[in-house]
Design an enzyme around this catalytic site. Structure first.
Site, short mmCIF file in Angstrom:
data_model
loop_
_atom_site.label_atom_id
_atom_site.label_comp_id
_atom_site.label_asym_id
_atom_site.label_seq_id
_atom_site.Cartn_x
_atom_site.Cartn_y
_atom_site.Cartn_z
N ASP A 106 -2.25 -0.32 -3.12
CA ASP A 106 -4.12 0.10 -3.57
C ASP A 106 -4.71 -1.10 -3.22
O ASP A 106 -4.33 -2.54 -3.89
CB ASP A 106 -4.66 0.32 -5.12
CG ASP A 106 -3.84 -0.30 -6.03
OD1 ASP A 106 -2.75 -0.62 -5.87
OD2 ASP A 106 -4.47 -0.27 -7.36
N GLU A 128 -1.50 0.20 -8.94
CA GLU A 128 -2.02 -0.97 -9.95
C GLU A 128 -3.93 -1.81 -10.51
O GLU A 128 -3.38 -1.65 -11.19
CB GLU A 128 -1.74 -2.10 -9.56
CG GLU A 128 -0.66 -3.83 -9.74
CD GLU A 128 -2.49 -4.67 -9.90
OE1 GLU A 128 -1.77 -5.53 -10.57
OE2 GLU A 128 -3.14 -4.50 -8.74
ZN LIG Z 1 -3.02 -7.43 -6.74
#
Ligand SMILES: [Zn+2]
Length: 430
Positions: free
Chosen positions: A100, A195
């Site tokens: 992401d 994340e």
């Molecule tokens: Zn990162």
């Protein structure tokens, strides 16, 4: 440069003994074009469909490299194994990156622009000429003359955080697959989702990952090993007031908005605030305030490298709540603190080779390694806490989360070499 114009990777174009620069550049640009922006308000996992799309592509590319177990699981996480070479027997290590990109800047329609043989000077981004990567704000650019840089056109982020890490891992895996003569230990490849919104390891099964140590490839520049992160808690302060029509409020109304303001006002500001601290100093950071007269909530981040200090910070919040409560007996003020992640230093100390071998790999790749600290968290903070020591390694990221993001191909290529060396070092360890 449009991607179609990039030459295909051929042996004659191998820029150093460990990587093919054009293949690495091609990978990076292809991955960067897929919109994988994390969406904080989504209830799904992953939070955006592009993460699944990129993961599918990577699993297929790993399969094509001959990594037969490469697959995307039901959560969108990609796992694969580069098997150990026959003469090696070391413990399995994991190379980890996240699919992401930050929710802070659009990741839609990313157009990577390749600047070959950078001649120095400010870089004006053509899609929005008000966006300029300035030399005075980016002192690292002084070291970049003659190198290949990649930027955006100024209208989106680049997503080098963390597609530089993804491309580096893919290229290192391709290199080991293409060179069976290199002795190395087993390597697990792992691409996580979300994340950037703190859900990076929510669905990662460490048993299934089966690694002895991990390395996240999610760091700035070259030659840095993040060996410490903040320890982090979140405090939610809920203030319950008494609401009634202002016409009849005298002596009866207790305005939660006003008390929330008073609470924030009593937080230390010249010390213990992100605006006024740096390096190893921790802080209390009120970052969201919501509500009305009847109820207001305050969300406050507690951060420190020294984990026990989080409890001191929490006590400070409770003290403020107690005093405010005493001043306004009809109000209710509750402070709820929940842990978020912990400084990885302690966990890394359990397996000192995790950092020592990374330093050795960097030296072999021609770098002078530097241990650094992160005023934030990484997937590695949580993984280390869960029992997988996971320092974070440089892979050429700069100006993260902004339209001024850029990366350097040579720094990424060096990170590929570091990974290849790391697999060899672990393969030779008993
Ligand atoms: Zn990162």
């Amino acid at each position: 440069m449009p991607l179609a114009a990039l030459p295909k990777c051929a042996p004659a174009q191998v820029a150093n003994r460990n990587t093919c620069m054009e293949s690495l550049l091609d990978r990076f640009c292809r991955y960067a074009r897929i919109d994988t922006q994390a969406n904080e308000s989504a209830r799904t996992y992953p939070s955006s469909p592009g993460q699944r799309e990129l993961g599918r592509l990577l699993a297929a590319e790993l399969q094509a490299l001959g990594l037969r177990d490469a697959a995307q699981d039901e959560h969108g996480i990609v796992l694969a194994t580069v098997p150990a070479s026959p003469q090696s027997h070391g413990s399995p290590i994991a190379w980890i990156a996240h699919l992401d990109t930050s929710p802070e800047t659009s990741g839609h329609g990313v157009k990577p622009i390749v600047h070959r043989d950078y001649a120095g000077g400010d870089i004006v981004l053509p899609g929005d000429p008000s966006k300029v990567i300035r030399v005075d704000a980016n002192p690292e650019l002084a070291q970049m003359h003659g190198k290949t840089l990649v930027t955006t056109d100024g209208t989106t982020l680049l997503g080098a955080d963390d597609k530089a890490g993804v491309a580096v891992i893919m290229e290192a895996a391709a290199h080991l697959a293409a060179h069976p003569e290199i002795p190395h230990g087993p390597v697990r490849i792992c691409f996580t989702c979300d994340e950037e919104i703190g859900r990076g390891v929510d669905h990662l099964d460490l048993g299934k990952l089966g690694a002895h140590v991990g390395y996240t490839l999610d760091g700035g520049g070259a030659g840095e090993i993040d060996t410490e992160t903040f320890s982090a808690d979140l405090a939610v302060v809920t203030i319950t007031g008494v609401n009634l029509h202002p016409a009849i409020a005298r002596g009866r109304m207790v305005n939660a908005v006003r008390l929330a303001g008073a609470f924030v006002d009593r937080l230390p500001w010249m010390t213990l605030a992100p605006e006024t601290t740096a390096d190893r100093d921790g802080f209390l950071h009120p970052y969201r305030i919501e509500g009305g007269v009847a109820e207001a909530t305050l969300r406050i981040l507690l951060r420190d490298f020294d984990t026990p200090k989080l409890a001191e910070r929490a006590r400070l919040l409770e003290d403020i709540a107690r005093v405010l409560q005493a001043e306004h007996p009809a109000a209710r003020i509750a402070v709820a603190v929940t842990p978020q992640y912990r400084n990885m230093a302690q966990g890394l100390a359990q397996e000192p080779r995790s950092v020592r071998f990374a330093e050795e790999a960097m030296r072999r790749a021609g770098l002078e390694p530097k241990r650094t600290i992160v005023r934030g968290g990484t997937d590695g903070s949580r993984l280390t806490e869960l029992g997988l020591p996971t320092p974070n390694l440089s892979c050429g990221e700069h100006n993260l989360h902004t339209p001024l993001e850029w990366t350097c191909l040579e720094e990424m290529a060096t990170a590929v070499r570091v990974l290849v060396e790391l697999a060899q070092i672990w393969g030779a360890a008993s």
